[in-house]
Design a protein around this motif. Sequence first.
Motif, PDB file in Angstrom:
ATOM      1  N   ARG A  16       0.844  -1.198   0.000  1.00  0.00           N
ATOM      2  CA  ARG A  16       0.000   0.000   0.000  1.00  0.00           C
ATOM      3  C   ARG A  16       0.881   1.249   0.000  1.00  0.00           C
ATOM      4  O   ARG A  16       1.790   1.369   0.829  1.00  0.00           O
ATOM      5  N   PRO A  19      -0.707   8.309   0.717  1.00  0.00           N
ATOM      6  CA  PRO A  19      -0.728   9.557  -0.060  1.00  0.00           C
ATOM      7  C   PRO A  19       0.543  10.374   0.197  1.00  0.00           C
ATOM      8  O   PRO A  19       1.158  10.251   1.263  1.00  0.00           O
ATOM      9  N   PHE A  21       2.624  13.350   1.331  1.00  0.00           N
ATOM     10  CA  PHE A  21       2.396  14.422   2.299  1.00  0.00           C
ATOM     11  C   PHE A  21       3.210  15.669   1.968  1.00  0.00           C
ATOM     12  O   PHE A  21       2.805  16.773   2.233  1.00  0.00           O
ATOM     13  N   THR A  91       8.803   3.777   9.276  1.00  0.00           N
ATOM     14  CA  THR A  91       7.979   4.644  10.131  1.00  0.00           C
ATOM     15  C   THR A  91       7.226   5.695   9.291  1.00  0.00           C
ATOM     16  O   THR A  91       7.745   6.204   8.299  1.00  0.00           O
ATOM     17  N   THR A  93       4.627   5.316   7.340  1.00  0.00           N
ATOM     18  CA  THR A  93       4.136   4.921   6.014  1.00  0.00           C
ATOM     19  C   THR A  93       2.685   4.442   6.052  1.00  0.00           C
ATOM     20  O   THR A  93       2.121   4.098   5.016  1.00  0.00           O
ATOM     21  N   GLY A  94       2.094   4.363   7.263  1.00  0.00           N
ATOM     22  CA  GLY A  94       0.667   4.037   7.332  1.00  0.00           C
ATOM     23  C   GLY A  94       0.337   2.631   7.790  1.00  0.00           C
ATOM     24  O   GLY A  94      -0.745   2.121   7.497  1.00  0.00           O
ATOM     25  N   LYS A  95       1.207   2.023   8.573  1.00  0.00           N
ATOM     26  CA  LYS A  95       0.917   0.654   9.066  1.00  0.00           C
ATOM     27  C   LYS A  95      -0.259   0.685  10.042  1.00  0.00           C
ATOM     28  O   LYS A  95      -1.228  -0.043   9.878  1.00  0.00           O
ATOM     29  N   TYR A  97      -2.342   3.071  10.523  1.00  0.00           N
ATOM     30  CA  TYR A  97      -3.526   3.587   9.838  1.00  0.00           C
ATOM     31  C   TYR A  97      -4.234   2.445   9.094  1.00  0.00           C
ATOM     32  O   TYR A  97      -5.447   2.297   9.154  1.00  0.00           O
ATOM     33  N   ASN A 200       6.687  11.114  12.237  1.00  0.00           N
ATOM     34  CA  ASN A 200       5.317  10.706  12.529  1.00  0.00           C
ATOM     35  C   ASN A 200       4.919  11.230  13.908  1.00  0.00           C
ATOM     36  O   ASN A 200       5.615  10.975  14.891  1.00  0.00           O
ATOM     37  N   HIS A 202       2.563  10.315  15.757  1.00  0.00           N
ATOM     38  CA  HIS A 202       2.188   9.219  16.662  1.00  0.00           C
ATOM     39  C   HIS A 202       2.960   7.972  16.288  1.00  0.00           C
ATOM     40  O   HIS A 202       2.385   6.958  15.894  1.00  0.00           O
ATOM     41  N   SER A 203       4.253   8.062  16.415  1.00  0.00           N
ATOM     42  CA  SER A 203       5.066   6.929  15.970  1.00  0.00           C
ATOM     43  C   SER A 203       5.026   5.796  17.003  1.00  0.00           C
ATOM     44  O   SER A 203       5.234   6.016  18.197  1.00  0.00           O
ATOM     45  N   ALA A 236       6.390  -2.165  14.430  1.00  0.00           N
ATOM     46  CA  ALA A 236       6.927  -0.798  14.509  1.00  0.00           C
ATOM     47  C   ALA A 236       7.800  -0.599  13.274  1.00  0.00           C
ATOM     48  O   ALA A 236       8.354  -1.554  12.734  1.00  0.00           O
ATOM     49  N   GLY A 237       7.891   0.660  12.845  1.00  0.00           N
ATOM     50  CA  GLY A 237       8.631   0.897  11.604  1.00  0.00           C
ATOM     51  C   GLY A 237      10.123   1.011  11.829  1.00  0.00           C
ATOM     52  O   GLY A 237      10.567   1.492  12.867  1.00  0.00           O
TER      53      GLY A 237
HETATM   54  N1  LIG Z   1      -3.533   5.776   3.264  1.00  0.00           N
HETATM   55  C1  LIG Z   1      -3.531   6.841   4.074  1.00  0.00           C
HETATM   56  N2  LIG Z   1      -4.445   7.802   3.923  1.00  0.00           N
HETATM   57  C2  LIG Z   1      -4.465   8.872   4.726  1.00  0.00           C
HETATM   58  N3  LIG Z   1      -3.578   9.085   5.728  1.00  0.00           N
HETATM   59  C3  LIG Z   1      -2.650   8.158   5.925  1.00  0.00           C
HETATM   60  C4  LIG Z   1      -2.562   6.994   5.116  1.00  0.00           C
HETATM   61  N4  LIG Z   1      -1.537   6.266   5.533  1.00  0.00           N
HETATM   62  C5  LIG Z   1      -1.005   6.933   6.571  1.00  0.00           C
HETATM   63  N5  LIG Z   1      -1.669   8.051   6.816  1.00  0.00           N
HETATM   64  C6  LIG Z   1      -1.360   9.037   7.852  1.00  0.00           C
HETATM   65  O1  LIG Z   1       0.059   9.076   7.969  1.00  0.00           O
HETATM   66  C7  LIG Z   1       0.461   9.225   9.316  1.00  0.00           C
HETATM   67  C8  LIG Z   1       1.403   8.087   9.695  1.00  0.00           C
HETATM   68  O2  LIG Z   1       0.690   6.893   9.628  1.00  0.00           O
HETATM   69  P1  LIG Z   1       0.873   5.735  10.706  1.00  0.00           P
HETATM   70  O3  LIG Z   1       0.937   6.263  12.079  1.00  0.00           O
HETATM   71  O4  LIG Z   1      -0.161   4.726  10.413  1.00  0.00           O
HETATM   72  O5  LIG Z   1       2.313   5.236  10.277  1.00  0.00           O
HETATM   73  P2  LIG Z   1       3.113   3.969  10.822  1.00  0.00           P
HETATM   74  O6  LIG Z   1       3.656   3.296   9.633  1.00  0.00           O
HETATM   75  O7  LIG Z   1       2.254   3.171  11.720  1.00  0.00           O
HETATM   76  O8  LIG Z   1       4.283   4.681  11.592  1.00  0.00           O
HETATM   77  P3  LIG Z   1       5.120   4.164  12.868  1.00  0.00           P
HETATM   78  O9  LIG Z   1       5.875   2.970  12.458  1.00  0.00           O
HETATM   79  O10 LIG Z   1       6.006   5.312  13.193  1.00  0.00           O
HETATM   80  O11 LIG Z   1       4.101   3.897  13.938  1.00  0.00           O
HETATM   81  C9  LIG Z   1      -0.806   9.229  10.139  1.00  0.00           C
HETATM   82  O12 LIG Z   1      -1.146  10.549  10.428  1.00  0.00           O
HETATM   83  C10 LIG Z   1      -1.851   8.625   9.224  1.00  0.00           C
HETATM   84  O13 LIG Z   1      -3.134   9.122   9.484  1.00  0.00           O
END
Ligand SMILES: Nc1ncnc2c1ncn2[C@@H]1O[C@H](COP(=O)(O)OP(=O)(O)OP(=O)(O)O)[C@@H](O)[C@H]1O
Length: 606
Positions: A16, A19, A21, A91, A93-95, A97, A200, A202-203, A236-237
């Motif tokens: 996946r 988007p 940023f 980190t 990349t939206g895991k 989310y 991020n 909220h990492s 975790a990323g």
């Molecule tokens: N497909 C998406 N559409 C909209 N926003 C997204 C999408 N993927 C990620 N985001 C946004 O990007 C930010 C980072 O996403 P997220 O916290 O899920 O990352 P992560 O990979 O879990 O990072 P980490 O490993 O640091 O926890 C968040 O604010 C999330 O809302």
Amino acid sequence: MESKPALQNRVEVAVRVRPQFIEADSCCITCEKDSLEIVNHRDYTQNIKYKFTTVFDADSTQDDVYKTFVAPKLDKVFNGENMSVLAYGATGTGKTYTMIGTSDNPGIVPQALRDLFQTVETATNEMHTYKMKLSFLEIYNEKLIDLLLVRKSDLQIWEDTNKNIIVHGLTVKDIASYEEFESIFLPAMSQRTTVSSNLNSHSSRSHTILMVIIEKTQVCSPFRTSVSKIQFVDLAGSENNKLSGNKGLRMRESSCINKSLFVLHEVVDAIRRRQKRIPYRDSKLTRLLQDSFGGRSSALLLATIAPEERCYYNTYCTLNFATKSKKIVNNPALCQEDQACDPDLNVDNLQLDVAKEPVSSEISVGNASGNTSGSSVASPTSVDFDLARELLKDIQERTRMLKTTMEKENHSEKDKETTEGKCISNTGNLIDDISKTENSQSLRLCRRSSSLRVTFDMEKQSHSENQMSNKTRNAGILKNIVNSTPVRPIPTRKCHSEIRKRRYSEMDTVVSDSSKDDEILIKHRHKTHKNHILCLLNSQNKADILLLHTVGTRRADLIYDWQQEHGPFEKVEDLNQILDLGEKYVSTFMHRNFLHFDEENMDPGC
Ligand SMILES: Nc1ncnc2c1ncn2[C@@H]1O[C@H](COP(=O)(O)OP(=O)(O)OP(=O)(O)O)[C@@H](O)[C@H]1O
């Protein structure tokens, strides 16, 4: 059991793209439906093309991901198969989310749970009842934390003699409805360790594993129960500390994250290369994911990537990991147990199955030839235990009736004893026969299962392995659980040289000729530990000094003040110069920090 098509057992991988940023940064990815391309950093005139089951581009919705990639496979779990859904990526990349989402855009977990409850509702009938249970843990700084408990402590991973992995003391809660799930899960989720980083806000600082156990029980005799589980893993990323701006504790967290992900890569590489030793034990994460990578669970891996050019390196690494993972072949088996026939098998034992399902041992995971010795063993004749048990019941019933009739007819005491004795002795023989057959059966099955658990390449997988009958597998699993003898804690990677030596000596066939390497490794580790201890002693951050064993705030102050006044410690023995610490203490310090030094104390900045 019908053999399944090869592809069904491979780790299925989707990607996946989140988007973009940062508008100013150009996008480095081009997506197709099941492939994507990125620029080749070695030759900018070329692209590297990757193929996956599905590629979700930046416009894809949460629904698209769930409905295309996860929902169609949930049936498997209902049919008794274990499954893992994993989110992997750098980190930000939206895991999280993708896995959890938001209240407006729920991710895979809430959507899957809704569907599971719905299926339970429709599937419950006069034949079967269902029960769902939940466990939730995080691996934070190589510590296993139960997120369903408020009091946090490091849980231990145990292993029984059948190589089943158990998280000792992990809470398992019944969940009767989606609302109940939310009321337990959401507060637990808020306990997960997250911080704000440059990448991020909220990492996640930990890997989380949410386990949902589904118990399906027959309403009528023989009251069979099948237990399966689905686990949702939000990793975790991986982090580049320069980009994330991590320091001190954050740096330590990120070193633990990077280390466990590194081990995960090594596990995947070792399986692909069919190495003798798969380093599952080198981190708690891989120990718990043993079944998803080369084990008996089916696995769906969702790799998340960012489109910005500045994230190119992470994207490239994630895609390479995803490509390697899709070559891994798992060998899922149906989990079924005959609960009614075994009074010792209580449901509470099954609760621990969140991590208890049989897993492949390091020795059995692919031998040198990549051959699975068990695959050549012919299937043992299947004994119909149910039929035997029915017969047994019948005999017991007839004995009882006979006894009553004889009493009624006032048979002589002697006659009665003789007839009854015969019946009982027949019953006894039958019990013996059944248990003997079961024992020998289970013994064979246990041996077989340990060698059959992992197949590296479905093309090379022996046909006979796939043809192992459903019943045989189920009986094997049943016996694996029933025969579980007392579990013992596994020495995890906190191992110092002694444990390491002992472990190696246990793995006779694997490392018999590697003792020299081991010695060099031990020396190397000792030197590395010494450097790291020194590094922590010289840290400008008292929190780092506190990471050392036997150092509390008073001693951390003494150490810090000393290095501020005299400059950095040149060697650990310089601690003797701090008179207030005392000679005896310094020797305790050495002993504890050298013998019990664990890698989680390592500061990657050192
Ligand atoms: N497909 C998406 N559409 C909209 N926003 C997204 C999408 N993927 C990620 N985001 C946004 O990007 C930010 C980072 O996403 P997220 O916290 O899920 O990352 P992560 O990979 O879990 O990072 P980490 O490993 O640091 O926890 C968040 O604010 C999330 O809302």
